[in-house]
Write an enzyme that holds these catalytic residues in place. Structure first.
Site, short mmCIF file in Angstrom:
data_model
loop_
_atom_site.label_atom_id
_atom_site.label_comp_id
_atom_site.label_asym_id
_atom_site.label_seq_id
_atom_site.Cartn_x
_atom_site.Cartn_y
_atom_site.Cartn_z
N GLU A 49 -36.01 15.25 -4.57
CA GLU A 49 -35.44 16.10 -3.35
C GLU A 49 -36.01 15.64 -1.94
O GLU A 49 -36.88 15.77 -1.21
CB GLU A 49 -35.80 17.38 -3.50
CG GLU A 49 -35.49 18.11 -4.27
CD GLU A 49 -35.46 19.76 -4.33
OE1 GLU A 49 -36.59 20.34 -3.81
OE2 GLU A 49 -35.00 20.55 -4.85
N GLU B 60 -30.03 20.63 -10.60
CA GLU B 60 -30.48 22.76 -10.40
C GLU B 60 -29.56 23.20 -9.61
O GLU B 60 -29.71 23.67 -9.03
CB GLU B 60 -32.31 22.42 -9.34
CG GLU B 60 -33.14 21.13 -10.36
CD GLU B 60 -34.38 21.49 -8.75
OE1 GLU B 60 -34.74 22.49 -8.63
OE2 GLU B 60 -35.69 20.66 -9.08
#
Length: 860
Positions: A183, A252
Site C-alpha cells: 500500500e 485484501e
C-alpha cells in the site's frame, strides 16, 4: 550412426523431460488469471498471520480454511519479530514461518507470501524493527540508501530461506505469489519523485531474486512490469490492472475491520461481503484474498496503530479463538462453490453485459464450446427486483447478485443466507485462583543508577527503543511558604502536553490524575489541580505507549512521550514553565526489570501476601496468583471485568495489553444493503468495554500451578478476574433457527462439474434445519412454500402459499436434531402457483432434549 542417433534421442528426451518438469512447476499470468502449471485458475485465499495464533492452532485453522473453499493462505512476514536486533534472527515458536508454510503445503493449499517487509497490519511500527530507525542517515520507504540496503538484506534472507526449503511453486512448493512493499501509493504521492524511484527499485530488486513466481504490489497503480498491481479495500469491482495483459487480483477483501480501545466493534454483514466478491468476479476478477480469514490475537505488545486492541478478531470467518463464525463462514463457502462451477466460462469468455432494469444487470460469460455462466445483479440498496432472463423469472433481493452456472438455474444469491447464526457464549469455568500476592511499583523510581538527567524534555521512543511501554519523567518544583494558595485553601493547576498515548501524573508519590489520547487525536493535554506543599515537590509523569505508529509518510519521525510544555498555573508570580528545567528519566518499570511476569523472576522479589482489600484501586500494582487449567478443550479467555489498564502474563507469556475503556460509537442497527463503511454503519458494543475477554491459548497452560501476573496502572479489583470458555453451543433452553431455499435452484452440493467443464444439476434442492448438540426441533413457528417475504423472525406469507407447508415441516422435523425437506411441488401435495418460481421459508424452535420430551408428553 546408430549410436549417435540413440545419443541424440537420449538428449532430446532429457530436454523434453526437463521442459515438462519446468512446465509442471511454474506460475505465470495473462489478462484472465494466474496460470499455475499451465492452467488458469480462479483462486480464493484467506489471510492467517502465523504470530497471531499458536503453532498448536495452525493445522486446525488451515484445515478450516480449506474446508471453507479456500485455495490459498496469505500471510505477511513480520520483520520486527524475526530480526529483533541487527543480524540476530528468530524463527522459533509462533515465529516459525517455514513450519507454517509447510503446514499449508501439507493441507494441499497454495501460499501467498507478503514479504513487504513493511506490513502495516495494525502491527507495531508497521512491522519494522525499532532499531532500524537509528541506522545513521536512514529514512523509511523512500529512495534512501541505508533503508534500501537493510530492506534488501531482510528480503533476501526470507527469499533464500524459502529457496533452501524448496517452498516456491517453481521448486514444487506452495508459494505461488510474493508481495514486495505494501500500500505504498498514498505515501508515494506525498514523497514525490523519491517515492517513485524507491518503488521502481523495490520492484526490480524483488524480481531479480529469481523466485520463479510473480511478484505483486497492492495499491500501486504505476508498478513496473512484470510486477502485478493489485487492489485492497471493501470493494474492488472498480479496479483494473495497469496493463491489459495482467490479471485482476484483490489482495485484501476486508471481511470486517479492526478494533481500537474506546471504539465500537465493527461487523461486516456477510451478504455485503459476498456481494462485493461476486461483483468483483463478474467484472473479471480471478483472485480474492479475505483480510482477515482468521484475525487472531495481538499477543504481547505487537499491536500498533496506536490504540489497537489485543483482540484482532476482525469479524473474520474464523474467529479470534479459532472457532467458525456463522453465517459468514458457510455463506462464503457456498459462494466459492458457486463461482467454481462457473470457472471454465469465466476464464475463457469475456462478459456480455445486458441491462435488466434501472439497477439490474446481467453479466453473461458464454464460450464457443457451449459453457455459459451468468451473474444477475440488483444494485438497488432498498428494493428487491423481479427480472426476466432467458425467458425465466428471477427474484433479486436488494443489493444482491445471483449466480447461474448454466445461465438457467440460480445456485446462489449473495443476500440469501441459508446458514444459521452462531450461538457463541463466554461460559464460566471451574477455575479458582489461589490467594493473590501484590507488589507495589515505586512511584518515584526515577532515581536509581539506570536514570539519566538532562535539561529539557526528551522523546520517549529515543530512550525506550520500545523495550517497554513506559517511561518515567521526573522533576522537582520548589514552592515558597509565602505562596497565596497555601493559605487560601486553593490549588494551582498543571497542564501537560503529550503525544505518548497515555499519561499518569503523580505529585509527591500520589496519583494526581490521568489522561489519554485517542486514535483520532494522538496528542492530548492534561489539565488538573495539583496538591503542592511548601518546599520541594516531586512531579513524576509516567508516559505510556499503546503501540507505535504503523502507517503514513515517515511515521518513524513522529514524536512520542511528553512533548511539553509542562506548565504550573496559579502561582503568585504567574505561570511556571517546567519544560526546560532538569528532568530525570527512567525506562520501564521496576517490576519489568525484575521480570515479575516470568516464573523465573528474582527470588528476592518482595511479594506481599494477605488481603486484597488494602490494594483495591491502588495504582501501579502488580498481582500474581496461580490456578489449575480448566477441564475440556474449549478455547479460553481471561475476563478482565473490574480492572483498569495494564498488561497480563500467563506462565511468563504476555497475553497483551488490557484496557477497560468503554466503547463510543454509533450503534444504531446494521443493514447489509448499501455501501459498507465501518465509520458509519454496523457498529456494536457501545456503552460496554471495547474488550472484556483476552485469549489464553490452551497450549500455554500446564495442568496445574499456572502463574497469572497482572500489572494494573490505574487501579482495579483482581478478585473479579475470571477464566471463561468460549462455546458455540447454546446454553439456553431454546433458540431460533431459520432456512430459506428456492425451488428449482439446486443447492451447490447438488451440482457437479464434468471433465469438460460443464456443470450439471443432479437432483432437487433441500432445506436443512439443525439444532445444537443436546437440542432438537420442538416447534415450527413459520413455514411457507410459495412466495413468502421477510427475514428470519419476521417471515410473512405471500400471495402464493402451499397450505400443507406447516404440517409437512412438523411431520419431518419435530423431535429431530436435524431434518432435510426436499423443495418440490410433490413434497407439498400440489403446485400452489404454476409458472411462478417458489421458495420455502422456515422458522423453527430448537429446545433442549428434556424440554422437547416434556412438551411431547404434554401433547399426548
Amino acid at each position: 550412426m546408430e549410436a549417435n542417433t540413440a545419443s541424440n534421442w537420449f538428449l532430446l528426451s532429457m530436454v523434453l523431460f526437463l521442459s515438462l518438469q519446468l512446465t509442471q512447476c511454474s506460475v505465470t499470468y495473462d489478462r484472465k488469471a494466474l496460470i499455475i502449471n499451465g492452467q488458469r485458475r480462479i483462486l480464493f485465499s484467506g489471510s492467517i498471520h502465523y504470530p497471531r495464533s499458536t503453532p498448536q492452532m495452525w493445522e486446525s485453522l488451515i484445515q478450516k480454511a480449506k474446508d471453507g473453499g479456500l485455495d490459498a493462505i496469505d500471510t505477511y512476514v513480520f520483520w520486527n519479530l524475526h530480526e529483533p536486533s541487527p543480524g540476530n534472527y528468530n524463527f522459533k515458536g509462533r515465529y516459525d514461518l517455514v513450519r507454517f508454510i509447510k503446514m499449508v503445503q501439507k493441507a494441499g493449499l497454495y501460499m501467498h507470501l507478503r514479504i513487504g517487509p513493511y506490513v502495516c497490519a495494525e502491527w507495531n511500527f508497521g512491522g519494522f524493527p525499532v532499531w532500524l530507525k537509528y541506522v545513521p542517515g536512514i529514512s523509511f520507504r523512500t529512495d534512501n540508501k541505508p533503508f534500501k540496503l537493510a530492506m534488501q538484506k531482510f528480503t533476501q534472507k526470507i527469499v533464500q530461506m524459502m529457496k533452501d526449503e524448496k517452498l516456491f511453486e517453481s521448486q514444487g512448493g506452495p508459494i505461488i505469489l510474493s508481495q514486495i512493499e505494501n500500500e505504498f501509493q498514498p505515501v508515494s504521492k506525498v514523497i514525490g519523485t523519491a517515492g517513485h524511484a524507491y518503488m521502481t527499485w523495490a520492484a526490480k530488486m524483488a524480481v531479480g531474486m529469481g523466485t520463479g513466481v510473480p511478484w505483486v504490489m497492492c495499491k500501486e497503480d504505476d508498478v513496473p512490469d512484470p510486477v502485478i498491481n493489485t487492489c485492497n479495500g471493501f470493494y474492488c469491482d472498480y479496479f483494473s490492472p495497469n496493463k491489459p495483459y495482467k490479471p485482476t487480483l484483490w489482495t485484501e477483501a476486508w471481511s470486517g475491520w479492526f478494533t481500537e480501545f474506546g471504539g465500537p466493534i465493527h461487523q461486516r454483514p456477510v451478504q455485503d461481503l459476498a456481494f462485493a466478491v461476486a461483483r468483483f468476479i463478474q467484472k473479471g476478477g480471478s483472485f480474492v484474498n479475505y483480510y482477515m480469514y482468521h484475525g487472531g490475537t495481538n499477543f504481547g505488545r505487537t499491536a500498533g496503530g496506536p490504540f489497537i486492541t489485543t483482540s484482532y478478531d476482525y469479524d473474520a470467518p474464523i474467529d479470534e479463538y479459532g472457532l467458525i463464525r456463522q453465517p459468514k463462514y458457510s455463506h462464503l463457502k457456498e459462494l466459492h462453490k458457486a463461482v467454481k462451477l462457473c470457472e471454465r466460462a469465466l476464464l475463457t469468455a469475456d462478459p456480455t453485459i445486458t441491462s435488466l432494469g434501472s439497477y439490474e444487470k446481467a453479466h453473461v460469460f458464454s464460450t464457443k464450446s457451449g459453457h455459459c455462466a451468468a451473474f444477475l445483479s440488483n444494485y438497488n440498496p432498498k428494493s428487491s427486483a423481479r427480472v426476466t432472463f432467458n425467458n425465466k423469472h428471477y427474484n433479486l433481493p436488494p443489493w444482491s447478485i445471483s449466480i447461474l452456472p448454466d445461465c438457467k438455474n440460480e445456485v446462489f444469491n449473495t443476500a440469501k443466507v441459508r446458514v444459521q447464526t452462531s450461538q457463541v457464549k463466554m461460559l464460566p469455568t471451574n477455575v479458582r485462583f489461589l490467594s493473590w500476592d501484590t507488589f507495589n511499583e515505586e512511584i518515584s523510581s526515577a532515581n536509581d543508577d539506570s536514570t539519566i538527567t538532562v535539561f529539557g524534555l526528551l522523546d520517549q521512543l529515543n530512550l525506550t527503543r520500545d523495550a517497554s511501554d513506559y517511561l518515567w519523567y521526573k522533576t522537582s518544583v520548589d514552592i515558597s511558604p509565602s505562596e497565596s494558595f497555601l493559605h487560601q485553601g486553593q490549588h494551582p493547576t498543571i497542564t501537560v502536553q503529550s503525544a505518548g498515548h497515555a499519561m499518569h501524573l503523580f505529585i509527591n508519590g500520589r496519583l494526581s490524575g490521568s489522561a489519554f489520547g485517542t486514535r483520532k487525536k494522538l496528542r492530548f493535554t492534561y489539565t488538573g489541580n495539583v496538591d503542592l506543599k511548601a518546599g520541594a515537590n516531586i512531579i513524576s509523569l509516567l508516559s505510556i505507549a499503546v503501540g507505535l505508529p504503523n502507517n503514513g509518510p515517515h511515521f518513524e519521525t513522529r514524536s512520542t512521550g511528553i512533548i511539553g510544555p509542562v506548565v504550573i498555573h496559579g502561582l503568585d508570580h504567574g505561570e511556571r514553565d517546567l519544560s526546560r528545567q532538569k528532568w530525570s528519566y527512567k525506562v520501564g518499570l521496576r517490576g519489568e526489570s525484575m521480570k515479575l511476569g516470568s516464573p523465573n523472576s528474582f527470588s528476592s522479589v518482595g511479594w506481599m501476601q494477605g488481603s486484597l482489600m488494602a490494594h483495591k484501586q491502588q495504582p501501579l500494582t502488580w498481582y500474581k496468583t496461580s490456578f489449575d487449567a480448566p477441564e475440556g478443550d474449549e478455547p479460553l479467555a481471561l475476563d478482565m471485568t473490574g480492572m483498569g489498564k495494564g498488561q497480563v502474563w500467563i506462565n511468563g507469556k504476555s497475553i497483551g495489553r488490557f484496557w477497560n475503556v468503554y466503547a463510543n460509537g454509533n450503534c444504531n442497527g446494521c443493514s447489509y444493503s448499501g455501501t459498507f463503511r465501518p465509520i458509519i454503519k454496523c457498529q456494536f458494543g457501545c456503552g460496554h468495554p471495547t474488550q472484556q475477554w483476552y485469549h489464553i491459548p490452551r497450549s500455554w497452560l500446564k495442568q496445574t500451578k499456572n502463574l497469572l501476573v497482572v500489572f494494573e496502572e490505574i487501579g482495579g479489583d483482581v478478585s473479579r478476574i475470571g477464566i471463561v470458555k468460549r462455546s458455540v453451543t447454546s446454553n439456553s433452553e431454546t433458540s431460533i433457527v431459520c432456512a430459506e431455499v428456492s425451488e428449482y435452484h439446486p443447492s451447490i452440493e447438488n451440482w457437479r462439474v464434468e471433465s469438460d467443464g460443464k456443470s450439471e444439476a443432479l437432483d432437487m434442492p433441500e432445506t436443512s434445519l439443525h439444532c445444537a448438540p443436546g437440542q432438537s426441533i420442538s416447534a415450527i413457528n413459520f413455514a411457507s412454500f410459495g412466495t413468502p417475504s421477510g427475514t428470519c423472525g419476521s417471515f410473512q406469507h405471500g400471495t402464493c402459499h402451499a397450505p400443507s407447508s406447516h404440517a409437512v415441516l412438523e411431520k419431518e422435523c419435530i423431535g429431530q436434531q436435524e431434518c432435510l425437506v426436499t423443495i418440490s411441488n410433490s413434497s407439498f401435495g400440489a403446485d400452489p402457483c404454476p409458472n411462478v418460481t417458489k421458495k420455502l421459508s422456515v422458522e423453527a424452535v430448537c429446545a433442549s432434549t428434556n424440554t422437547t420430551i416434556a412438551r411431547t408428553n404434554s401433547r399426548l
